[in-house]
Scaffold this active site. Structure first.
Site, PDB file in Angstrom:
ATOM      1  N   LYS A 144      14.046   8.528   6.721  1.00  0.00           N
ATOM      2  CA  LYS A 144      12.840   9.053   7.376  1.00  0.00           C
ATOM      3  C   LYS A 144      11.930   7.920   7.840  1.00  0.00           C
ATOM      4  O   LYS A 144      11.484   7.897   8.984  1.00  0.00           O
ATOM      5  CB  LYS A 144      12.084   9.950   6.389  1.00  0.00           C
ATOM      6  N   ASN A 145      11.655   6.979   6.933  1.00  0.00           N
ATOM      7  CA  ASN A 145      10.657   5.956   7.247  1.00  0.00           C
ATOM      8  C   ASN A 145      11.173   4.872   8.191  1.00  0.00           C
ATOM      9  O   ASN A 145      10.403   4.047   8.680  1.00  0.00           O
ATOM     10  CB  ASN A 145      10.093   5.340   5.957  1.00  0.00           C
ATOM     11  N   ARG A 203       0.720  11.363   8.468  1.00  0.00           N
ATOM     12  CA  ARG A 203      -0.042  10.124   8.628  1.00  0.00           C
ATOM     13  C   ARG A 203       0.657   9.107   9.522  1.00  0.00           C
ATOM     14  O   ARG A 203       0.015   8.319  10.208  1.00  0.00           O
ATOM     15  CB  ARG A 203      -0.245   9.482   7.254  1.00  0.00           C
ATOM     16  N   CYS A 218      -5.081  10.972   1.779  1.00  0.00           N
ATOM     17  CA  CYS A 218      -4.102  11.975   1.387  1.00  0.00           C
ATOM     18  C   CYS A 218      -4.014  11.974  -0.121  1.00  0.00           C
ATOM     19  O   CYS A 218      -4.736  11.213  -0.787  1.00  0.00           O
ATOM     20  CB  CYS A 218      -2.751  11.717   2.030  1.00  0.00           C
ATOM     21  N   ARG A 266      -5.775   5.378   1.800  1.00  0.00           N
ATOM     22  CA  ARG A 266      -4.894   4.958   2.888  1.00  0.00           C
ATOM     23  C   ARG A 266      -5.627   4.640   4.196  1.00  0.00           C
ATOM     24  O   ARG A 266      -5.419   5.299   5.219  1.00  0.00           O
ATOM     25  CB  ARG A 266      -3.781   5.997   3.100  1.00  0.00           C
ATOM     26  N   ASP A 320       7.600   4.416  -3.729  1.00  0.00           N
ATOM     27  CA  ASP A 320       8.204   5.710  -3.417  1.00  0.00           C
ATOM     28  C   ASP A 320       9.275   6.127  -4.433  1.00  0.00           C
ATOM     29  O   ASP A 320       9.822   7.228  -4.337  1.00  0.00           O
ATOM     30  CB  ASP A 320       8.812   5.694  -1.999  1.00  0.00           C
ATOM     31  N   ILE A 334       0.452  -0.159  -5.581  1.00  0.00           N
ATOM     32  CA  ILE A 334       0.327   0.050  -4.126  1.00  0.00           C
ATOM     33  C   ILE A 334      -0.730   1.104  -3.788  1.00  0.00           C
ATOM     34  O   ILE A 334      -1.594   0.877  -2.945  1.00  0.00           O
ATOM     35  CB  ILE A 334       1.690   0.466  -3.503  1.00  0.00           C
ATOM     36  N   ARG A 349       9.611  17.617   4.015  1.00  0.00           N
ATOM     37  CA  ARG A 349       9.170  16.532   4.889  1.00  0.00           C
ATOM     38  C   ARG A 349      10.102  15.333   4.781  1.00  0.00           C
ATOM     39  O   ARG A 349      10.202  14.550   5.717  1.00  0.00           O
ATOM     40  CB  ARG A 349       7.762  16.080   4.502  1.00  0.00           C
TER      41      ARG A 349
HETATM   42  C1  EPZ Z   1       4.582   3.413   4.158  1.00  0.00           C
HETATM   43  O1  EPZ Z   1       3.269   3.960   4.227  1.00  0.00           O
HETATM   44  C2  EPZ Z   1       5.512   4.570   3.910  1.00  0.00           C
HETATM   45  N1  EPZ Z   1       5.417   5.509   5.027  1.00  0.00           N
HETATM   46  C3  EPZ Z   1       5.152   5.226   2.582  1.00  0.00           C
HETATM   47  O2  EPZ Z   1       6.100   6.241   2.321  1.00  0.00           O
HETATM   48  C4  EPZ Z   1       5.236   4.181   1.472  1.00  0.00           C
HETATM   49  O3  EPZ Z   1       4.805   4.749   0.249  1.00  0.00           O
HETATM   50  C5  EPZ Z   1       4.350   2.985   1.802  1.00  0.00           C
HETATM   51  O4  EPZ Z   1       4.692   2.455   3.109  1.00  0.00           O
HETATM   52  C6  EPZ Z   1       4.461   1.838   0.813  1.00  0.00           C
HETATM   53  O5  EPZ Z   1       5.788   1.425   0.716  1.00  0.00           O
HETATM   54  C7  EPZ Z   1       6.121   5.282   6.133  1.00  0.00           C
HETATM   55  O6  EPZ Z   1       6.841   4.296   6.270  1.00  0.00           O
HETATM   56  C8  EPZ Z   1       6.014   6.295   7.214  1.00  0.00           C
HETATM   57  P1  EPZ Z   1       1.093   0.766   3.635  1.00  0.00           P
HETATM   58  P2  EPZ Z   1       2.090   3.104   4.829  1.00  0.00           P
HETATM   59  O7  EPZ Z   1       0.270   0.614   4.855  1.00  0.00           O
HETATM   60  O8  EPZ Z   1       2.602   2.197   5.861  1.00  0.00           O
HETATM   61  C9  EPZ Z   1      -3.226  -0.420   2.007  1.00  0.00           C
HETATM   62  C10 EPZ Z   1       6.808   8.378   1.553  1.00  0.00           C
HETATM   63  O9  EPZ Z   1       6.727   9.071   0.507  1.00  0.00           O
HETATM   64  N2  EPZ Z   1      -3.644  -0.505   3.414  1.00  0.00           N
HETATM   65  O10 EPZ Z   1       2.223  -0.166   3.414  1.00  0.00           O
HETATM   66  O11 EPZ Z   1       1.001   4.053   5.193  1.00  0.00           O
HETATM   67  C11 EPZ Z   1      -2.891   1.017   1.603  1.00  0.00           C
HETATM   68  O12 EPZ Z   1      -4.051   1.762   1.277  1.00  0.00           O
HETATM   69  C12 EPZ Z   1       5.629   7.566   2.042  1.00  0.00           C
HETATM   70  O13 EPZ Z   1       7.821   8.359   2.289  1.00  0.00           O
HETATM   71  C13 EPZ Z   1      -4.924  -0.930   3.732  1.00  0.00           C
HETATM   72  O14 EPZ Z   1      -5.729  -1.234   2.849  1.00  0.00           O
HETATM   73  O15 EPZ Z   1       1.643   2.263   3.568  1.00  0.00           O
HETATM   74  C14 EPZ Z   1      -1.969   0.782   0.433  1.00  0.00           C
HETATM   75  O16 EPZ Z   1      -2.723   0.536  -0.720  1.00  0.00           O
HETATM   76  C15 EPZ Z   1       4.357   7.814   1.350  1.00  0.00           C
HETATM   77  N3  EPZ Z   1      -5.284  -0.997   5.045  1.00  0.00           N
HETATM   78  C16 EPZ Z   1      -1.211  -0.493   0.840  1.00  0.00           C
HETATM   79  O17 EPZ Z   1      -2.010  -1.107   1.847  1.00  0.00           O
HETATM   80  C17 EPZ Z   1      -4.412  -0.676   6.052  1.00  0.00           C
HETATM   81  O18 EPZ Z   1      -4.810  -0.762   7.222  1.00  0.00           O
HETATM   82  C18 EPZ Z   1       0.183  -0.272   1.395  1.00  0.00           C
HETATM   83  O19 EPZ Z   1       0.141   0.759   2.373  1.00  0.00           O
HETATM   84  C19 EPZ Z   1      -3.120  -0.268   5.718  1.00  0.00           C
HETATM   85  C20 EPZ Z   1      -2.754  -0.186   4.396  1.00  0.00           C
END
Ligand code: EPZ
Length: 416
Positions: A22-23, A92, A116, A121, A304, A326, A396
């Site tokens: 998916k991702n 998202r 969420c 996030r 995840d 995370i 999803r």
């Molecule tokens: C991706 O989300 C995945 N989604 C998530 O999978 C996964 O849990 C996550 O990466 C971490 O591995 C997709 O790939 C579509 P991040 P993403 O930006 O990109 C902080 C699932 O169940 N952050 O890497 O949204 C954030 O709050 C899902 O399949 C900021 O502070 O995650 C978090 O603490 C859920 N500012 C950390 O970074 C930003 O602008 C990592 O989030 C962006 C992120």
């Protein structure tokens, strides 16, 4: 609303085939916005999130056709630069259109995704990066409004490793003029897969899979054809399911290299694992030993997989310390596991799990995708019946979950 009902205690055995990731699929399908002409993607999983990204891409003027696991996208008609709240709130990852729209159309108006269940996030790092590329960004009425006549390459440092942030910036930078360097970039296999697709389209992206990605902008990209990589989180979920039930399962069409941290923790816990080229054979033992772990960006232990691995620790021999680094609120499944008899205490972002040997079936509520998977796994090892409510979360991200578990011998069914 659908529910899933599981009669626990069956040992899993047989073979299971892993679906496309998916991702990886979400950013790759979005990358079709970067070019005119028909792109073909195979091994795309049949999931609710894929329907959501399809609706979003069509909203922007792309034509999308789906034939089984093959998706064709032609963005020659790309015209609408607005991603409305009604579409973005469903997923998202919709924020991934921001980079490509800006690169192609010079403007984008994308609804802010909001928080969420698992955390706030924010998307500040996506926006800061785009500003570094020369975009003017304003937040108005719940929307990100971005404009740039022409994006210009820049040096961008991410304060935190962000997966979709790295993907968004990669997709914006491929059509920028000059060189961009993304530092402290995410190294997930999904990043490498996106870079490969972009390069097939004629982009020049170097270093994906390392913390520094260099992108030399090009004027145009051409359509491409690609196969989506196997889902490493689905793979990990089946690995844990086999281990939990003392099962004997062969996982086919997976990428063992992508699940290194999970495999290593399973081995440490005493699970017998043999790895082939695209297969993993798992043989669970009667007793599993507790291990400690902390979630980290790839190649660390994936957030995840935290909820699913916690179920294994809930029935293991000993005490496990689980540190979630995370997301700030990713222990929502704990209260449901406790209702099933698990002994778990939370202190900040650490969960202390005392193995109890056996869980007991109960009605439970799913709160997000991976928490839902965790409750399914708990149901598989629990005594008696577990009924999981709000299973739309599972739809999803897990393709044909009940069918796959049923084929392995689980007593699981969907109640409509
Ligand atoms: C991706 O989300 C995945 N989604 C998530 O999978 C996964 O849990 C996550 O990466 C971490 O591995 C997709 O790939 C579509 P991040 P993403 O930006 O990109 C902080 C699932 O169940 N952050 O890497 O949204 C954030 O709050 C899902 O399949 C900021 O502070 O995650 C978090 O603490 C859920 N500012 C950390 O970074 C930003 O602008 C990592 O989030 C962006 C992120």
């Amino acid at each position: 609303m659908d529910k899933i009902e599981i009669e626990g205690g069956r040992r899993l055995s047989g073979r299971v085939t892993i679906s496309g990731a998916k991702n990886a699929a979400l950013p790759i399908l979005t990358s079709a916005l970067l070019t005119d002409g028909s792109n073909t993607y195979t091994n795309v999983p049949g999931l609710q999130d894929i329907h959501s990204i399809r609706a979003l891409l069509e909203n922007h003027g792309a034509s999308v056709s789906v034939d089984g696991h093959t998706v064709r996208i032609d963005a020659s008609g790309l015209s609408n630069s607005e991603a409305p709240y009604e579409l973005v709130r469903k997923m998202r990852a919709s924020i991934l259109v921001l980079g490509p729209l800006l690169a192609r159309l010079g403007r984008a108006r994308v609804s802010l995704p909001g928080g969420c269940a698992i955390g706030a996030r924010p998307i500040n790092l996506h926006l800061n990066g785009l500003e570094r590329l020369g975009a003017t960004i304003a937040l108005r009425h719940g929307y990100v409004e971005a404009e740039a006549k022409k994006l210009v390459g820049a040096d961008i440092y991410f304060d935190t490793v962000t997966v979709t942030g790295t993907e968004n910036l990669m997709m914006a930078a491929v059509l920028a003029s000059g060189r961009s360097v993304l530092r402290n970039a995410a190294r997930e296999p999904e990043i490498v897969a996106l870079a490969q697709v972009l390069n097939q389209m004629g982009a020049d992206v170097q270093g994906a899979g390392t913390p520094v990605i260099t992108i030399n902008g090009v004027d145009t990209l051409k359509p491409t054809q690609t196969e989506i990589i196997p889902d490493r989180i689905e793979t990990g979920t089946f690995l844990v399911a086999a281990a939990l039930t003392g099962g004997d399962v062969i996982i086919d069409r997976c990428e063992p290299d992508h699940v290194g941290a999970t495999l290593s923790k399973l081995s440490q816990a005493g699970v017998d694992i043999s790895v082939g080229q695209n297969t993993i054979h798992v043989r669970g033992n009667a007793s599993v030993t507790s291990v400690d772990f902390r979630t980290e960006p790839y190649p660390g232990f994936p957030t995840d997989m935290q909820a699913q691995f916690m179920v294994l620790m809930a029935v293991a021999d000993g005490t496990s310390m689980i540190n979630e680094t995370i997301f700030e609120n990713r222990f929502i499944h704990v209260s449901e596991l406790k209702r099933m008899g698990a002994d778990i205490r939370i202190n900040g972002n650490t969960a202390m799990v005392h193995g109890v040997g056996r869980l007991s079936g109960a009605p439970v509520m799913a709160s997000d995708l991976r928490a839902s998977a965790c409750l399914v796994l708990a149901g598989l090892v629990a005594e008696g019946t577990t009924v999981i409510n709000r299973v739309y979360h599972l739809d999803r991200g897990y393709e044909a979950l009940e069918e796959k578990f049923t084929a392995l011998g689980a007593a699981i069914r969907r109640v409509r």
